[in-house]
Design a protein around this motif. Structure first.
Motif, short mmCIF file in Angstrom:
data_model
loop_
_atom_site.label_atom_id
_atom_site.label_comp_id
_atom_site.label_asym_id
_atom_site.label_seq_id
_atom_site.Cartn_x
_atom_site.Cartn_y
_atom_site.Cartn_z
N THR A 81 0.84 -1.21 0.00
CA THR A 81 0.00 0.00 0.00
C THR A 81 0.87 1.26 0.00
N ILE A 82 1.95 1.23 0.76
CA ILE A 82 2.88 2.37 0.78
C ILE A 82 3.50 2.56 -0.60
N GLU A 83 3.83 1.45 -1.27
CA GLU A 83 4.40 1.55 -2.62
C GLU A 83 3.40 2.15 -3.60
N ASP A 84 2.10 1.81 -3.43
CA ASP A 84 1.06 2.29 -4.35
C ASP A 84 0.59 3.71 -4.04
N PHE A 85 0.52 4.04 -2.72
CA PHE A 85 -0.10 5.32 -2.33
C PHE A 85 0.79 6.21 -1.49
N GLY A 86 1.97 5.71 -1.07
CA GLY A 86 2.83 6.50 -0.20
C GLY A 86 2.55 6.20 1.27
N ASP A 87 3.47 6.65 2.16
CA ASP A 87 3.30 6.33 3.59
C ASP A 87 2.72 7.49 4.39
N HIS A 88 2.24 8.54 3.72
CA HIS A 88 1.62 9.66 4.43
C HIS A 88 0.26 9.25 5.00
N HIS A 89 -0.18 9.94 6.03
CA HIS A 89 -1.49 9.66 6.63
C HIS A 89 -2.59 10.49 5.99
N PHE A 90 -2.24 11.71 5.60
CA PHE A 90 -3.20 12.58 4.88
C PHE A 90 -2.41 13.65 4.12
N ARG A 91 -3.10 14.32 3.22
CA ARG A 91 -2.41 15.34 2.41
C ARG A 91 -3.31 16.55 2.19
N TYR A 92 -2.64 17.66 1.87
CA TYR A 92 -3.32 18.90 1.50
C TYR A 92 -2.96 19.20 0.05
N GLU A 93 -3.96 19.58 -0.74
CA GLU A 93 -3.72 19.81 -2.17
C GLU A 93 -3.80 21.30 -2.49
N GLN A 94 -2.74 21.79 -3.13
CA GLN A 94 -2.66 23.16 -3.63
C GLN A 94 -2.99 24.20 -2.54
N VAL A 95 -2.19 24.16 -1.49
CA VAL A 95 -2.36 25.12 -0.39
C VAL A 95 -1.12 26.03 -0.33
N GLN A 100 13.23 15.88 0.53
CA GLN A 100 13.71 14.51 0.76
C GLN A 100 12.61 13.62 1.32
N ALA A 101 11.74 14.18 2.16
CA ALA A 101 10.67 13.39 2.81
C ALA A 101 9.65 12.88 1.80
N ALA A 102 9.54 13.54 0.65
CA ALA A 102 8.50 13.18 -0.33
C ALA A 102 8.75 11.84 -0.99
N MET A 103 9.98 11.35 -0.98
CA MET A 103 10.27 10.06 -1.63
C MET A 103 9.49 8.92 -0.99
N LYS A 104 9.26 9.00 0.33
CA LYS A 104 8.48 7.97 1.01
C LYS A 104 7.00 8.32 1.04
N ALA A 105 6.69 9.58 1.11
CA ALA A 105 5.30 10.00 1.26
C ALA A 105 4.51 9.90 -0.03
N VAL A 106 5.18 10.15 -1.16
CA VAL A 106 4.53 10.15 -2.47
C VAL A 106 4.83 8.81 -3.15
N PRO A 107 3.88 8.24 -3.89
CA PRO A 107 4.14 6.94 -4.53
C PRO A 107 5.11 7.02 -5.70
N PHE A 108 6.33 7.50 -5.43
CA PHE A 108 7.42 7.48 -6.41
C PHE A 108 8.32 6.29 -6.06
N THR A 109 8.34 5.28 -6.93
CA THR A 109 9.18 4.10 -6.66
C THR A 109 10.34 4.08 -7.64
N LEU A 110 11.54 4.15 -7.12
CA LEU A 110 12.73 4.20 -7.94
C LEU A 110 13.01 2.82 -8.53
N LYS A 111 13.16 2.75 -9.86
CA LYS A 111 13.46 1.48 -10.53
C LYS A 111 14.96 1.34 -10.79
N LYS A 112 15.58 2.42 -11.23
CA LYS A 112 17.02 2.43 -11.49
C LYS A 112 17.59 3.76 -11.04
#
Length: 840
Positions: free
Chosen positions: A51-65, A106-118
């Motif tokens: 689930t963290i890989e698909d959606f990130g590990d954040h608990h909630f988010r704010y959009e365009q604030v 730096q914190a966004a790499m875990k919070a956002v579903p960005f998965t590094l392949k290479k």
């Protein structure tokens, strides 16, 4: 008497067979308990990681604030990590695709579903990572370490490609790839996406509302899937169910453990009544006798519990090591947690000592005189002298077997309990397996699709559809954009279950009440309609007839969470529609807003009712009715669109007409899949806005997940069956062996061995039948209790587990008969005089 403790070890050593059998019972039970705990936590951890890989590990988010909110959150005492994403620019790619350039900290790499392949993540503002499919849209296609030049706000910006991101299905479907560079300083802009993770120990569900109040309306979104798994979702019932289900199963295994060990201790005490009497006569106190039994329990704990926990924990790892390397879970994913070992050990110790308590008390109450005279375990047994109608009609062997069950109620209840708990375990665990497979709804034709062809931003032309369909070895079917309409039905056609669960709009036309429902219309070509016949519940699918009568097929079954019932998952039919019924569709969606039926509506005739939608990621509608029809009828519906009203209600956007946004492609049997894939890729290269997705990996992953789950759960059922069989065989065989004096007496007064065999076989089968009956009486409510917990996770209908009940019943009778074989051999070989004289 002082040195009585050594007797415990001597007895266990002398009675090796009984000791080994009791130890096996303890070990098997602990294997199951520790395996359940280990598997639960491993699957739980695996699901969270996915689930963290698909959606990130954040608990909630704010959009365009704005940045002021970011500053408040950065300094908030309850916030553990704040991820900041600043949307920098939209970069056009070939075709109609684009690249969303983001600046992230730096914190966004875990919070956002960005998965590094290479490669690696950007460490400065001049480094970038890009989604893999988006790189293929660049000409020339860049490689790691090369420089990318983009125009950002009219200025040329250069970035060094340091990382390649794993493809996301959502970004490919929308044609908007993702790229990210490093955010070096705290931003001052007013359009930021903020991803928040709270500190460990902070109750998320209790604090969500206060954090939501900090954001403008509509800008706050929770990470629902992750919060649900963490037990912090808005549905408290679903949170509780995640832990109640394994609790019920563990409780049942604990009960089975107590039954196994209690029977072993009880029989052991009965065998040694005379020995305990002798010990009492030479000065042993009741407390010392009781401690003898508890010492046996302690020795069993010391040997059996560590072995059971080790075997249970590492058996799963061994099982996963046998799986193919690309399975859903590997041996490395099995997490052996200290709390599982501790809880399993505590349950084991509690079970063993709880099992030994009553036998220990029985041993301590032995009268020395009665025991020495061999009367300690002999009780006056009541036998009905009057014969019932059944006893009169049975052969003498069967009649005696029936009376044997009645004359010693304590022995009968102990044996019956063993049989009953085994049936309960099997029925409950089998029901759990069936329900666990229901968590993911049964699939449809979508699971059989090999390739998905998508055209981004515009419709495929008829010529392009024909070109794809002409490729040899494939079956290519166009996918039309859905048409969303209001469906108007007489209120009498609605089901009460649906109206109680979901909101509806009621209107009146004259004195006739109507209900307005959301409806999604899908146009199918002839190939899809042919496949839809597999899902028929009622009626027929005849394309020619449907085109003559404006015929439609409907899916009325809904699976969704009910806003009227505390967000509880529901599985209900929306309406009682039958072939021949007429439905009214408001193609322009005026009815629900205007509260009246417009003049221009589309009248359609129901020709078929389907169990589920043949195509689409969700086989069942979510609040409404799915409508499927032919391409010609679909075109007739589209013609009723009021284009001016459409522009008015869609912010000036013009109605695009019929849209074929893609094609589903199946490779024909015996056709060359790679040839088909190459041909489709060549088509995509000629048409830059077309993307081809290979669904093979997704299908294989789904199949592997199901297979692995099946292996694990049926492995558990196998262990449960072993525990049940061992419990029954141990109890029945020991009871029969203890009655060898009785059987020798029967032989002495003229009963043949053949008659004794029949009597014992009938007795064993009677234990099986009565144990199955009582087991099913208790097992069924437990199965329903599990169902009630599962309905807090996913809605589905409960059905009586007839198959599991039949298997359990036949198995109980079979094991009841099998458990008589070994004692019969001993009775047959025994000497009549020696057996009559026996004192134990």
């Amino acid at each position: 008497m002082k040195r009585y403790g050594s007797l415990t070890f001597r007895y266990l050593k002398t009675q090796r067979k009984r000791t080994v059998l009791t130890l096996l019972g303890v070990i098997l039970s602990l294997v199951l308990i520790s395996s359940i705990g280990t598997l639960f936590f491993s699957l739980y951890a695996n699901q969270i990681n996915q689930t963290i890989e698909d959606f990130g590990d954040h608990h909630f988010r704010y959009e365009q604030v704005d940045a002021r909110l970011a500053q408040r959150l950065q300094n908030h005492a309850k916030v553990d990590r704040l991820a900041i994403v600043k949307k920098q620019a939209q970069i056009p790619l070939s075709g109609r695709a684009s690249l969303q350039l983001n600046k992230i900290n730096q914190a966004a790499m875990k919070a956002v579903p960005f998965t590094l392949k290479k490669g690696k993540t950007p460490r400065n503002p001049h480094e970038i990572m890009v989604e893999q499919w988006a790189l293929k849209r660049m000409n020339p296609q860049p490689k790691l370490g090369e420089t990318l030049d983009f125009k950002v706000h009219g200025k040329k910006q250069s970035y060094r490609l340091v990382g390649i991101l794993k493809n996301q299905w959502r970004s490919q479907a929308t044609g908007e790839g993702q790229a990210a560079t490093f955010l070096s300083s705290f931003p001052k802009s007013s359009k930021l996406d903020l991803y928040v993770k709270l500190k460990p120990g902070v109750p998320i569900r209790e604090n969500v509302s206060s954090f939501k109040e900090m954001a403008p309306k509509g800008k706050f979104v929770t990470n629902k899937e992750l919060l649900r798994l963490l037990g912090e979702g808005p549905d408290q019932n679903a949170n509780t169910a995640l832990f109640v289900i394994p609790g019920i199963l563990t409780g049942l295994v604990m009960l089975a453990t107590i039954a196994v060990i209690y029977n072993a201790f009880h029989i052991s005490v009965l065998e040694r009544i005379k020995q305990f009497g002798v010990l009492r006569s030479i000065g042993a106190t009741p407390k010392q006798i009781k401690n003898l039994v508890f010492r046996e329990a302690l020795l069993l704990c010391i040997i059996g519990i560590p072995l059971g926990i080790l075997l249970g924990s590492f058996a799963l790892k061994w099982m996963m090591s046998l799986s193919p390397p690309d399975f859903l879970m590997s041996a490395e994913d099995i997490v052996i947690r200290p709390e599982v070992i501790g809880i399993s050990g505590a349950i084991g110790v509690l079970s063993v000592f709880a099992s030994a308590f009553l036998p220990a008390r029985l041993a301590s109450k032995v009268s020395p005189l009665d025991a020495i005279q061999n009367r300690g375990s002999i009780k006056k047994e009541s036998v009905k002298k009057s014969q019932g109608w059944l006893t009169k009609r049975l052969p003498i062997e069967s009649a005696m077997a029936l009376k044997n069950l009645r004359r010693n109620k304590k022995r009968y209840r102990i044996t019956l309990f063993s049989m009953m708990i085994s049936v309960i375990l099997f029925v409950t665990f089998s029901s759990f397996v069936t329900m666990a497979f229901q968590v993911k709804p049964p699939g449809n034709e979508e699971e059989k699709v090999d390739f998905q062809l998508v055209k981004m931003g515009e419709s495929l032309s008829p010529a392009q559809v024909e070109e794809v369909q002409s490729i040899k070895g494939i079956k290519a079917m166009p996918v039309y954009a859905y048409l969303f309409t209001d469906m108007i039905l007489p209120s009498a056609k609605m089901t009460s279950a649906y109206t109680k669960a979901f909101p509806t709009t009621s209107i009146k036309d004259g004195n006739q009440p109507y209900t307005v429902l959301d409806s999604m219309v899908d146009g199918y070509d002839r190939q899809r309609l042919q496949e839809a016949k597999r899902y028929l519940q009622a009626g027929t699918i005849d394309p020619e007839k449907m085109e003559e009568e404006n015929g439609v097929a409907v899916v009325v079954r809904n699976r969704d969470r009910s806003p009227k019932k505390e967000n509880k998952p529901m599985d209900v039919n929306a309406a009682d529609l039958q072939p021949g019924d007429e439905i009214t569709l408001d193609i322009n969606n005026r009815t629900a807003d205007d509260k009246k039926i417009p003049k221009q509506v589309f009248k359609a005739k129901v020709t078929a009712v389907l169990d589920k939608s043949p195509y689409g990621e969700k086989p069942y509608p979510e609040q409404g009715i799915r409508v499927i029809t032919t391409e010609k009828v679909f075109q007739r519906m589209i013609k009723q669109i009021d284009e001016k009203y459409y522009e008015k209600t869609h912010d000036g956007e013009k109605f695009p007409g019929i849209q074929i946004y893609g094609m589903t492609i199946k490779v024909k049997p015996k056709a060359n899949r790679e040839h088909a894939k190459t041909a489709l890729q060549e088509f995509a290269e000629k048409n830059p806005s077309v993307e081809v997705f290979d669904k093979l990996e997704e299908k294989q992953q789904e199949t592997k997940a199901k297979m692995q789950f099946s292996i694990m759960v049926y492995g558990f059922i196998g262990v449960i069956t072993l525990i049940g069989a061992f419990n029954i065989i141990n109890t029945i065989s020991t009871n029969l062996v203890l009655r060898k004096q009785e059987f020798a007496t029967l032989k002495a007064i003229g009963m043949t061995m053949s008659q004794i065999k029949k009597m014992i076989w009938f007795e064993g089968s009677l234990y099986g039948v009565t144990g199955a009956i009582y087991g099913l009486i208790i097992g069924l409510p437990l199965s329903y209790l599990l169902y009630m917990q599962f309905t807090d996770i996913i809605g589905f209908e409960w059905s009586v587990p007839w198959r599991d009940m039949a298997i359990a019943s036949v198995g109980a009778v079979f094991i009841g008969l099998t458990s008589t074989l070994l004692p019969l051999r001993r009775i047959q070989k025994g000497n009549i005089i020696d057996d009559i004289r026996t004192e134990d």
